[in-house]
Design an enzyme around this catalytic site. Structure first.
Site, PDB file in Angstrom:
ATOM      1  CG  ASP A   1      -0.229  -0.066   2.526  1.00 41.78           C
ATOM      2  OD1 ASP A   1       0.990  -0.325   2.527  1.00 41.78           O
ATOM      3  OD2 ASP A   1      -0.872   0.157   3.568  1.00 41.78           O
TER       4      ASP A   1
ATOM      5  NE  ARG B   1      -4.488  -2.524  12.077  1.00 42.47           N
ATOM      6  CZ  ARG B   1      -3.419  -2.433  12.861  1.00 42.47           C
ATOM      7  NH1 ARG B   1      -2.835  -1.282  13.060  1.00 42.47           N
ATOM      8  NH2 ARG B   1      -2.935  -3.500  13.455  1.00 42.47           N
TER       9      ARG B   1
HETATM   10  O1  F6P Z   1       2.640  -4.501   8.224  1.00 47.64           O
HETATM   11  C1  F6P Z   1       1.356  -4.212   7.815  1.00 47.64           C
HETATM   12  C2  F6P Z   1       0.388  -4.933   8.684  1.00 47.64           C
HETATM   13  O2  F6P Z   1       0.674  -6.287   8.588  1.00 47.64           O
HETATM   14  C3  F6P Z   1      -1.066  -4.685   8.384  1.00 47.64           C
HETATM   15  O3  F6P Z   1      -1.607  -5.442   7.360  1.00 47.64           O
HETATM   16  C4  F6P Z   1      -1.682  -5.018   9.710  1.00 47.64           C
HETATM   17  O4  F6P Z   1      -2.899  -4.379   9.857  1.00 47.64           O
HETATM   18  C5  F6P Z   1      -0.684  -4.509  10.666  1.00 47.64           C
HETATM   19  O5  F6P Z   1       0.546  -4.574  10.025  1.00 47.64           O
HETATM   20  C6  F6P Z   1      -0.626  -5.280  11.963  1.00 47.64           C
HETATM   21  O6  F6P Z   1       0.364  -4.716  12.736  1.00 47.64           O
HETATM   22  P1  F6P Z   1       0.830  -5.178  14.182  1.00 47.64           P
HETATM   23  O7  F6P Z   1       2.162  -5.813  14.001  1.00 47.64           O
HETATM   24  O8  F6P Z   1       0.946  -3.909  14.940  1.00 47.64           O
HETATM   25  O9  F6P Z   1      -0.178  -6.129  14.719  1.00 47.64           O
END
Ligand code: F6P
Length: 349
Positions: A160, A202
């Protein structure tokens, strides 16, 4: 600026940033001897391969390479050490990032950014290479605006980043999700069930859309497109009326909860439905060939930018080629997911 920081006399960051940015003479970029490298935001398979490429291409070009641990937080704390050719051996095929990563709160304050810039000076870092997504590049832009040149390399499983058509980690994450969904299909088919699978994303539906196409999903729900539970149920019932006996629904985490959706499908259709959240599984694992080659070539491009004095750039992949764009320009762009592909996916379910 540094004196102001040392004396604890901190002006408003926005004003100071604007003041200093205007003063930077873009035609006379500073001489670079030492290059820092950090990974920031969510990790992605291929980040290690990127670090390896930057360190090896950098040392071969005669730069002193400095690894910063834990992203901007480590820069703020001064967790920095020199990296040589051999320090990145055996990292090409490893998932995660050996430099570790963080979503830094300290970087959101003027004090954090200034201390990070001061640490660049202390550790002899004349240019910082940042591997991450647009959030990480905004952090890099803060550094650039107060005089530390930067180069960004896109690394996130979500794909993204607005300025590039490809981000390192995306292919591996999609293959991990695809393999898991193939297995879920086997059991959904044996039990004539509906399998609702939540994939990461997300704010972006790139993983959901492409994995959905690759696994023959009946429905793909993404955050960019509003959807209605009534339509989901209608699609499942239409599929059953056509003779289908198992169903795959892919939902990006930002578009809804697999648990809620599976419950509602079961209640409305009496088709047994099971939710699966793939979660952080998608962020791990050995990078695919595509991610290793992208990481290696993008890493080399970052060093080429520095050698050519093209600083404050983002390395990007566009129309089959690796190139670079100005960081301010890159961050001003927005990316839109292909609605046509979402429509096309419906032809095959
Ligand atoms: O790195 C991107 C991502 O994987 C998103 O797709 C996801 O919403 C988010 O990171 C989750 O992050 P965390 O490691 O904070 O749970």
């Amino acid at each position: 600026m540094f004196e102001e920081y040392v004396n604890g006399n901190l002006p408003n960051l926005k004003e100071m940033v604007a003041k200093n940015y205007d003063k930077v003479d873009r035609s006379a970029e500073p001489e670079v001897h030492g290059i820092g490298i950090l990974t920031s935001g969510g990790d992605a398979p291929g980040m290690n391969a990127t670090i390896r490429a930057v360190v090896r291409a950098g040392t071969k070009a005669g730069y002193k390479m400095m690894g910063v641990t834990r992203g901007y937080h480590g820069l703020w704390k001064g967790e920095i050490k020199e990296l040589g050719h051999r320090d990145v051996s055996e990292t090409l095929q490893r998932g995660g990032t050996f430099l570790m990563t963080a979503r830094s709160k300290t970087w959101e304050t003027p004090e954090g950014v200034l201390k990070g810039a001061k640490n660049c000076e202390v550790f002899g870092i004349d240019c910082m290479v940042v591997i991450g997504g647009d959030g990480s590049f905004k952090g890099a832009r803060d550094l650039a605006r107060i005089g530390i040149p930067v180069i960004g390399i896109p690394g996130t499983i979500d794909n993204d980043v607005a300025s590039t058509q490809y981000t390192i980690g995306y292919d591996t994450a999609m293959n991990t999700a695809m393999e898991a969904i193939d297995k879920l299909r086997d059991t959904a088919s044996s039990h004539e069930r509906c399998s609702v699978i939540e994939v990461m994303g997300r704010h972006a539906g790139y993983i959901a859309l492409n994995v959905g196409i690759a696994t023959g999903a009946e429905l793909i729900l993404i955050p960019e497109v509003p959807w209605d539970m009534k339509d989901v149920i209608k699609t499942i019932l239409d599929c059953r009326n056509k003779g289908k006996r198992h169903y795959i629904v892919i939902v990006a985490e930002g578009a809804g909860s697999a648990t809620d959706i599976a419950k509602q499908i079961e209640e409305a259709t009496e088709i047994e439905s099971r939710p699966t959240i793939l979660g952080h599984l998608q962020r791990g694992g050995s990078p695919t060939l595509r991610d290793r080659t992208m990481a290696s070539l993008m890493g080399i491009r970052a060093i080429e930018c520095i050698q050519d004095k093209r600083l404050n750039r983002l390395v990007v992949y566009r129309n089959g080629e690796i190139s670079d764009v100005d960081i301010e320009e890159g961050l001003s762009l927005t990316k839109t997911i292909s609605m046509e592909d979402l429509e096309r996916s419906k032809l095959l379910s």
